[in-house]
Every structure is written in structure tokens, then in C-alpha cells.
Design a protein around this motif. Structure first.
Motif, PDB file in Angstrom:
ATOM      1  N   ALA A 136       0.847  -1.196   0.000  1.00  0.00           N
ATOM      2  CA  ALA A 136       0.000   0.000   0.000  1.00  0.00           C
ATOM      3  C   ALA A 136       0.877   1.239   0.000  1.00  0.00           C
ATOM      4  O   ALA A 136       1.932   1.269   0.640  1.00  0.00           O
ATOM      5  CB  ALA A 136      -0.921   0.002   1.218  1.00  0.00           C
ATOM      6  N   ALA A 145       2.585   1.872  -7.820  1.00  0.00           N
ATOM      7  CA  ALA A 145       1.586   0.862  -8.177  1.00  0.00           C
ATOM      8  C   ALA A 145       2.066   0.039  -9.372  1.00  0.00           C
ATOM      9  O   ALA A 145       1.924  -1.195  -9.393  1.00  0.00           O
ATOM     10  CB  ALA A 145       0.254   1.531  -8.485  1.00  0.00           C
ATOM     11  N   HIS A 197      -1.563  -4.264  -4.834  1.00  0.00           N
ATOM     12  CA  HIS A 197      -1.209  -2.937  -4.310  1.00  0.00           C
ATOM     13  C   HIS A 197      -2.434  -2.047  -4.307  1.00  0.00           C
ATOM     14  O   HIS A 197      -3.321  -2.164  -5.159  1.00  0.00           O
ATOM     15  CB  HIS A 197      -0.103  -2.319  -5.178  1.00  0.00           C
ATOM     16  CG  HIS A 197       0.254  -0.911  -4.784  1.00  0.00           C
ATOM     17  ND1 HIS A 197      -0.378   0.202  -5.315  1.00  0.00           N
ATOM     18  CD2 HIS A 197       1.176  -0.429  -3.916  1.00  0.00           C
ATOM     19  CE1 HIS A 197       0.148   1.297  -4.787  1.00  0.00           C
ATOM     20  NE2 HIS A 197       1.097   0.937  -3.942  1.00  0.00           N
ATOM     21  N   THR A 198      -2.480  -1.133  -3.355  1.00  0.00           N
ATOM     22  CA  THR A 198      -3.541  -0.138  -3.322  1.00  0.00           C
ATOM     23  C   THR A 198      -2.961   1.223  -2.973  1.00  0.00           C
ATOM     24  O   THR A 198      -1.958   1.313  -2.255  1.00  0.00           O
ATOM     25  CB  THR A 198      -4.628  -0.524  -2.292  1.00  0.00           C
ATOM     26  OG1 THR A 198      -5.720   0.398  -2.375  1.00  0.00           O
ATOM     27  CG2 THR A 198      -4.088  -0.501  -0.864  1.00  0.00           C
ATOM     28  N   ALA A 213      -6.258  -0.806   5.108  1.00  0.00           N
ATOM     29  CA  ALA A 213      -5.800  -1.591   3.957  1.00  0.00           C
ATOM     30  C   ALA A 213      -5.434  -3.008   4.385  1.00  0.00           C
ATOM     31  O   ALA A 213      -5.727  -3.978   3.670  1.00  0.00           O
ATOM     32  CB  ALA A 213      -4.598  -0.910   3.304  1.00  0.00           C
TER      33      ALA A 213
END
Length: 473
Positions: free
Chosen positions: A59, A77, A87-88, A116
Motif C-alpha cells: 500500500a 503501483a 497494491h492499493t 488496507a
């Protein structure tokens, strides 16, 4: 998690083999050299040892404080996608404070990372803090206090439920960058890392020419032993009456100075609803007051210390307790001492009993002396189950008991609403430990867990490790 790791690769391997498995790790990555190195080191080690049964996700927090941060987050990302790592991007929304921006950003960052981790079903979060960060922290804290500091903790429990771990805390930034360069991996440079308006940047520049040392490893062990001794002291010498009045026995006040300083400082923070124990000068004043052995009272850190022949009594002082309003479904912390969740269909207001709540208070009685009974009727859990017994205990000093009762919370409905006992019971009040419930370091875990039992709250989540420094736990 030894601070003596000889290389980033060895540090990561030691960290991964110490984890309980299977495990899913959320990597906090900004794109800088430290967090990028952390991601690649973990990815390389996990792929080389599938038997460890460890997976990664990642993240990036975009604090939205400068131009270009969104583009940088997208670059990270893409990097994670190239490695096949989910991934965020997490964006810090809303208005930003004009002062205390770094502290506010830190709070927001960990809130976002914890959310997350929950979404990814991760078991822990890792960050790329290094030995260089540790040195800077030691130096900055040394300028503010003569007390020995353990610096950045290698493991911190956030919000009671998710551990944040720092596997590269014993590794140097130069070694991490050398690792990246040998693999042809680039990283992003955050311009704020050169902004001398920040204390950490100024300290980093000052330390750049100094020879690094491994100071701090010994103090970590000392801190762990001290916390264990303080936990044993708590069992022997501390009692909580009615969930509101603390009492330390006379024998407890004659304990070893370091143990008394540690335990009393953290009890003061809990009773005062403060994130940290009183500072060095304040603690010196409290300990001198106790050492004088003369009956009397003093106030420090929002706590009244009431010294009597029967021992020392601690209670929140009644001044400066601000009310809290909550709409249906909202959750917050009142006075740094109680977590409040409003599960009722109406808005509520939380006030101190000493404010002498007006008509409509939950449970109907309003007088301060009745607060323990009405509070018991409106909360779930067991913190106040002995409130009435404490009031009937003739051995407790009445003035100290009255003071503690005045600082208890009272639940009031918004104007025009009268609470039934059923509705009042849907406003949940749980004791909150300000120095531990938000950020709890590994060093304080033993003491904090023992204290949670005293306050009848749930135990803290254990470290997701099977060993520390090769020793089974």
C-alpha cells in the motif's frame, strides 16, 4: 529482530523465519529507497523460500500535501504490478491542519494502512525504517530529555489489533541503496527529505558526518526487564477500586526507584488520559512528593496524587474534562480515558459526573454521588461492576472516592430525548488506555497487558512471531 543485523538480506531472512506462518504481510511503500528496498528484499526472500508460506501485498499512502504525489503513487503501483504484488493507493482526504502536520500525517497514515491491512486480510504491516532513522530519533530525544530512550520500537501494536513491524531497523540506508543499485532498481526522492524546516531533516544533516554507533541495543533489553518488573509490582502493590480510583500500597511506594518511576508514570498517563507519562521534571516532582512521606495532595498530568498513611491514591482531576457529542453509529474517545460507541438511534453527549448533569440523563439519577450506579446501568462490560462496592468500602478515603466519582462519564441524550435503560445500554463505554491503546511498543507489552487485566479490558493482540532473535516465544 536484533539491531545488530549485518546486512539487509540477513535482517529480512531473520525476520521472515521468525514469523508465525502462514502469514500475509502488508508492505508500506512510499517509493523511497528504504521502502523500495524493503519490498524487493521481501519479494526476493519470499520467492526463494516458498516453504515459509508467506505472501505479500502493498500500500502507498498519498498524503496529498504536494504536487506530484499522486503521480509518484501511481509509479509505485506500476512497480508492484511488475512484481505481481497486489497494491492499493490510499489518499489522505479532507482538510489538513495548519500546525502539527507531521503528527497528523502519521496518524492518518497508520489509520489508512490499518484499513488496507484489513481489506487485504494481512496479518501485519511492515515499514522501511532503518538504523539511520533510529540514530536520528535517539539524537532528537536526547536534546529534549536526559532520560534514556529506546528510540523507534521494532514492533508496535496499532489500535490494539494490527502489529506494525520494522525489520530493517538495524540496517543502514547506505547498504539498502547499495543492494538496489546492484540490481539496477531506482527509487523516488521525496523533496521533503531535504526541507530543513523539519527537525528530523536538520538532525539527519547534522549526523551525516558523525560515526554511527550501535547504541540502543542494550537499552531495549533493559526496558523489557523494567516492564516485566513493573508488571510484577502492579500485581503486588496496585489496586483499582470501582474502576475509577487507583491505590498504591505503602510498600509499593518503597519499591526500586526505576520500577516506581516506570509504573507510576504510566499509571499517571492512564488516569490522566494522556498519550505519554509525565515528563522528567514532573516525575521528579511526583517522586519527591512521595519520598517526603507527608500526607497531602499534588496535581500533575491531570491526575490528583493523594498521599495518605494507607498509601497513594490516583484519580483524574475534575477540571478540564471536556464534553463529547456523538451521532448514531459514531465512535470516539472521551477525555483520553473511555472509548465510546453510540449504537443508539439518537445523538448523545458524554460529560463528567462532576458537571452535575441535567434532566434526561441516562438512567435518570443526576447527582455526582449516584454516578457509579447510573454509569453501571448504561454500559456493557465489567469495568464498573464494583463501583457500588467501592462506595460502601469504609477503608477508602471519602474525598479521594468523591474526586474519582466526579470524573466518571455520564451519558446524556440530545435535547428532547429521554433515554430508557435499554437505549442507554446501547451506548458502549470501555476503559481506554491512552499511552497504550493507540500505539503500544513491544517494550511495554507485558506491563500494558497486565494493566488491561486490572481494568477488565480485553488483552492486547500478541506479536505474530514464533521467535525473537532466534529465541522461541
Amino acid at each position: 529482530m536484533s539491531p545488530e543485523a549485518s546486512s539487509p538480506q540477513q535482517a529480512i531472512l531473520q525476520f521472515l523465519t521468525s514469523l508465525q506462518s502462514p502469514a500475509r504481510i502488508l508492505v508500506a511503500i512510499s517509493g523511497g529507497s528504504d521502502s523500495t528496498g524493503l519490498l524487493f528484499l521481501l519479494d526476493e526472500a519470499v520467492k526463494a523460500a516458498p516453504d515459509l508460506k508467506i505472501s505479500l501485498c502493498a500500500a502507498t499512502v498519498d498524503h496529498a500535501l504536494r504536487a506530484g504525489s499522486a503521480d509518484e503513487a501511481r509509479e509505485v503501483a506500476d512497480l508492484c504490478a511488475s512484481l505481481g504484488i497486489p497494491h492499493t493507493i490510499l489518499i489522505w482526504q479532507g482538510d489538513k491542519p495548519k500546525t502539527g502536520i507531521m503528527a497528523a500525517a502519521r496518524e492518518a497514515r497508520y489509520d489508512l494502512l490499518a484499513a488496507a491491512a484489513q481489506n487485504f486480510k494481512a496479518d501485519l504491516i511492515v515499514t522501511g525504517h532503518t538504523f539511520d532513522d533510529q540514530r536520528e530519533t535517539f539524537a532528537m530525544r536526547g536534546l529534549r530529555s536526559e532520560q534514556v530512550s529506546t528510540g523507534i520500537a521494532d514492533a508496535v501494536l496499532f489500535d490494539r489489533h494490527i502489529w506494525i513491524m520494522r525489520p530493517l531497523l538495524g540496517s543502514r540506508r547506505a547498504d539498502i541503496r547499495a543492494y538496489l543499485k546492484t540490481r539496477g532498481i531506482s527509487w523516488l526522492d521525496d523533496p521533503s527529505n531535504e526541507d530543513v524546516t523539519y527537525e528530523r531533516v536538520r538532525m539527519r544533516q547534522r549526523l551525516a558526518e558523525e560515526v554511527a554507533s550501535k547504541a540502543g541495543a542494550e537499552t531495549e533489553g533493559q526496558r523489557l526487564l523494567l516492564a516485566a518488573d513493573a508488571a510484577a509490582w502492579l500485581d503486588l502493590h496496585f489496586r483499582l477500586h470501582g474502576g475509577m480510583l487507583g491505590h498504591i500500597s505503602p510498600d509499593g511506594l518503597r519499591a526500586e526507584a526505576a520500577v516506581l518511576n516506570y509504573a507510576l508514570g504510566r499509571l499517571a498517563a492512564v488516569f490522566g488520559g494522556r498519550d505519554f507519562p509525565p515528563g522528567g521534571k514532573q516525575m521528579d516532582g511526583i517522586l519527591a512528593f512521595i519520598a517526603a512521606a507527608k500526607a497531602g495532595r499534588m496535581t500533575a498530568g491531570r491526575v490528583v496524587f493523594d498521599l495518605r498513611r494507607s498509601g497513594l491514591y490516583l484519580a483524574r482531576e475534575s477540571r478540564g474534562i471536556l464534553p463529547l457529542s456523538l451521532q448514531p453509529g459514531e465512535r470516539s474517545v472521551w477525555d483520553g480515558r473511555f472509548e465510546v460507541v453510540n449504537n443508539s438511534p439518537f445523538g448523545v453527549r458524554i460529560e463528567a459526573a462532576g458537571m452535575n448533569a441535567g434532566p434526561g440523563a441516562a438512567g435518570s439519577p443526576k447527582r455526582e454521588e449516584e454516578c457509579s450506579a447510573t454509569t453501571e446501568s448504561r454500559r456493557s462490560g465489567s469495568c464498573y461492576e464494583h463501583s457500588n462496592a467501592a462506595r460502601r468500602d469504609d477503608t477508602l478515603p471519602k474525598a479521594a472516592l468523591k474526586r474519582a466519582t466526579a470524573a466518571l462519564p455520564v451519558v446524556l441524550p440530545m435535547a428532547g430525548i429521554v433515554f430508557s435503560d435499554d437505549l442507554a445500554g446501547r451506548v458502549r463505554l470501555t476503559p481506554y488506555s491512552a499511552p497504550f491503546d493507540r500505539f503500544l511498543t513491544r517494550f511495554d507489552f507485558i506491563f500494558a497487558n497486565r494493566l488491561s487485566a486490572v481494568f477488565a479490558t480485553a488483552p492486547y493482540a500478541r506479536l505474530p512471531l514464533r521467535s525473537i532473535d532466534g529465541k522461541t516465544i
